[in-house]
Design an enzyme around this catalytic site. Structure first.
Site, PDB file in Angstrom:
ATOM      1  CG  MET A   1      -2.079   0.965   1.073  1.00 20.32           C
ATOM      2  SD  MET A   1      -2.873   1.277   2.649  1.00 20.32           S
ATOM      3  CE  MET A   1      -1.654   2.340   3.408  1.00 20.32           C
ATOM      4  CB  CYS A   2       2.152   3.444  -1.734  1.00 21.22           C
ATOM      5  SG  CYS A   2       1.358   3.432  -3.355  1.00 21.22           S
TER       6      CYS A   2
END
Length: 570
Positions: A1-2
């Site tokens: 995730m980012c």
């Protein structure tokens, strides 16, 4: 995730990523950050890409990802499941972007017509002046023809929409998911007529042959009532089906952990999984199913948030004036009995903990009591949370956003006998029960709709709930939880779970002629009872803002839909 950020501009001025936005993105992705630019000369435009990675699986993959042809990809999350992305296709001069079908990952957009600048970001920052940020509708994938934009100066968003099998492109243009296109832009269905296949089937609109509504006075829910419904065998197959599909959804989320090589596994005495936990039916089911798939020697963190209640007043008689007066509780005996954090969710949370301990006494269940004072609430809201909730701005968004932020932070105490120990949850994965009420008629408004319009009205209400969940809840909650460098996971919104529930007639999922605490989310309550849970299976819906008592800290005359002035920056 980012955290991802993409800016597109026709102006020759250098693109700059605003500091507050950068800091908010960095919190989402603390393990790796990188920013690159792309410029085209004929016709002229420039793009800035900034990605901030939270390393969750396998080897860390730096982003933005680039290939030898100059294409640039920023991808937030998994291919199947929650995702948001941007993709710059240098050959052809296109910018692609979008969110998953439910909108489980945040993506915001805005367009500055004066600067001819278009921006996408996972999270923004609320400014004192009016903002143009909006959530990207989870309506499909979008494409911008950069060459056409540069030549004409007009921004057109080409849409590749989600459609169900057998549905035509023309039938989707009226849906609520199309709301929210930036000012001074236009959205059109792509000229090629291509679309994305919906990952779930449409909701079953069938209703009982007899649509007469039996108006039953809400009696006290009882375990015996649930047991009788379970023993009747009428819903055995659908209850078992729900347990199977929801259990698999939880398994995928608790076994797909952020500790594959080369990241070392967490110590045995630390939890990798946390649950936003009120002790209600939704979070209890997640805990009971997580217990199936996490080895018993590993703890599970149960995050329970409470906002400080005002000191109670007691009455005493003044015989001389023969009037009743009040005074604050101040004796040692009173203080010993009274706790300002004994809010409803704390009480049901502790009761739920006892059920889980009985279910698996070999596991260490870390019940994390997260206590928040008004001073801390006001400080963190103004300093930080208001930027994460933005662009949503209602009293409800404020209450839930603040409650989820403090809960997901995981800083509190856990009881050890008669003592308490300061504790911070190390878990990077946070399970949340959102989606259960929307699909299984858990809100009081569902009873109102059922009373007024019967099963037909109820099933229409449930279809609307799922259609708008991306804009009402999911983007906000993703921004809030990810701010702690943690990943929100939504088992009730797993594609297989939603598909299964959508396939069932509404009468199999809920029976609102039954008492409160039984009829709403009936199939889930029966599943909980079948798994061995007790009184928690009967708890009626209690909204987080009331269960945690954050609503008691603020103006009690407010409505949930009112604009919240507390979210304004000074």
């Amino acid at each position: 995730m980012c955290g991802i950020y993409c800016a597109l501009s026709l102006s020759p001025s250098q693109l700059v990523l605003e500091k507050n936005v950068y800091n908010n993105l960095r919190k989402r992705g603390p393990n790796h950050s990188k920013t690159i630019t792309r410029t085209a000369s004929n016709p002229y435009y420039q793009c800035l890409f900034s990605a901030h990675v939270l390393h969750m699986r396998g080897c860390l993959t730096p982003q933005p990802a680039q290939d030898v042809n100059g294409n640039v990809l920023m991808w937030n999350a998994n291919i199947r499941g929650p995702w948001a992305f941007t993709y710059y296709q240098q050959t052809g001069h296109y910018l692609w972007f979008g969110r998953d079908f439910f909108g489980r990952r945040s993506l915001l957009w805005q367009y500055d017509v004066n600067e001819k600048a278009f921006t996408l970001t996972s999270v923004a920052a609320r400014l004192a002046e009016p903002s143009q940020w909006q959530e990207v509708p989870a309506a499909g994938i979008y494409r911008i023809d950069l060459r056409a934009f540069a030549e004409s100066g007009s921004l057109i968003l080409e849409v590749y929409p989600w459609i169900h099998a057998g549905e035509s492109l023309s039938s989707v243009s009226h849906k609520s998911k199309w709301d929210g296109v930036p000012n001074n832009t236009s959205a059109v269905i792509n000229m090629s007529g291509l679309s994305l296949t919906s990952p779930v089937c449409p909701i079953n609109m069938s209703i009982p042959l007899s649509n007469e509504v039996e108006h039953v006075q809400n009696s006290q829910a009882s375990v015996e009532e649930l047991e009788a419904l379970l023993e009747s065998g009428r819903r055995t197959a659908v209850v078992t089906g729900l347990i199977d599909v929801l259990s698999e959804a939880v398994r995928r989320r608790v076994q797909s952990l952020p500790f594959d090589t080369p990241i070392p596994s967490p110590p045995k005495n630390e939890a990798a999984i946390a649950i936003l936990f009120s002790g209600g039916i939704d979070s209890m089911m997640l805990a009971a199913l997580a217990d199936r798939h996490i080895p018993s020697h590993k703890p599970i963190d149960l995050l329970n948030v409470a906002f400080k209640l005002p000191e109670p007043k007691i009455q005493y008689s003044d015989k001389k004036s023969k009037k009743h007066k009040t005074k604050s509780v101040d004796s040692q005996a009173d203080v010993a009995e009274y706790s300002p954090f004994n809010v409803p969710d704390r009480i049901t949370g502790r009761a739920g903990l006892q059920e889980l301990v009985a279910l698996n006494p070999d596991r260490r269940w870390n019940f994390v009591e997260i206590d928040v004072t008004q001073t801390e609430l006001q400080e963190m809201r103004q300093k930080h949370i208001c930027h994460l909730v933005h662009p949503l701005d209602t009293v409800l968004d404020d209450s839930i956003g603040c409650a989820v932020w403090f809960a997901a932070r995981g800083i509190g105490v856990i009881a050890e006998g008669d003592q308490q120990r300061v504790f911070t949850s190390p878990a990077k994965v946070v399970l949340t029960g959102i989606g259960a009420d929307e699909q299984l008629a858990g809100y009081s408004r569902h009873r109102v709709r059922f009373k007024n319009s019967g099963h037909e009205g109820l099933v229409q209400e449930l279809a609307m709930e799922l259609d708008r969940i991306s804009t009402r809840n999911l983007g906000r909650d993703d921004r809030i939880i990810a701010d702690h460098g943690k990943e929100a996971r939504f088992p009730y919104l797993d594609e297989d779970v939603v598909g299964y529930l959508n396939s069932l007639p509404v009468a199999e999922k809920a029976d609102l002629s039954l008492s409160r605490g039984v009829g709403e989310k009936l199939i889930l309550r029966l599943a909980a009872k079948q798994l061995g849970l007790g009184a928690s299976a009967l708890l009626p819906k209690r909204a987080m803002q009331f269960g945690s008592r954050i609503a008691k800290m603020e103006n009690r005359c407010e409505k949930a839909s009112d604009k919240c002035t507390r979210l304004l920056t000074t």
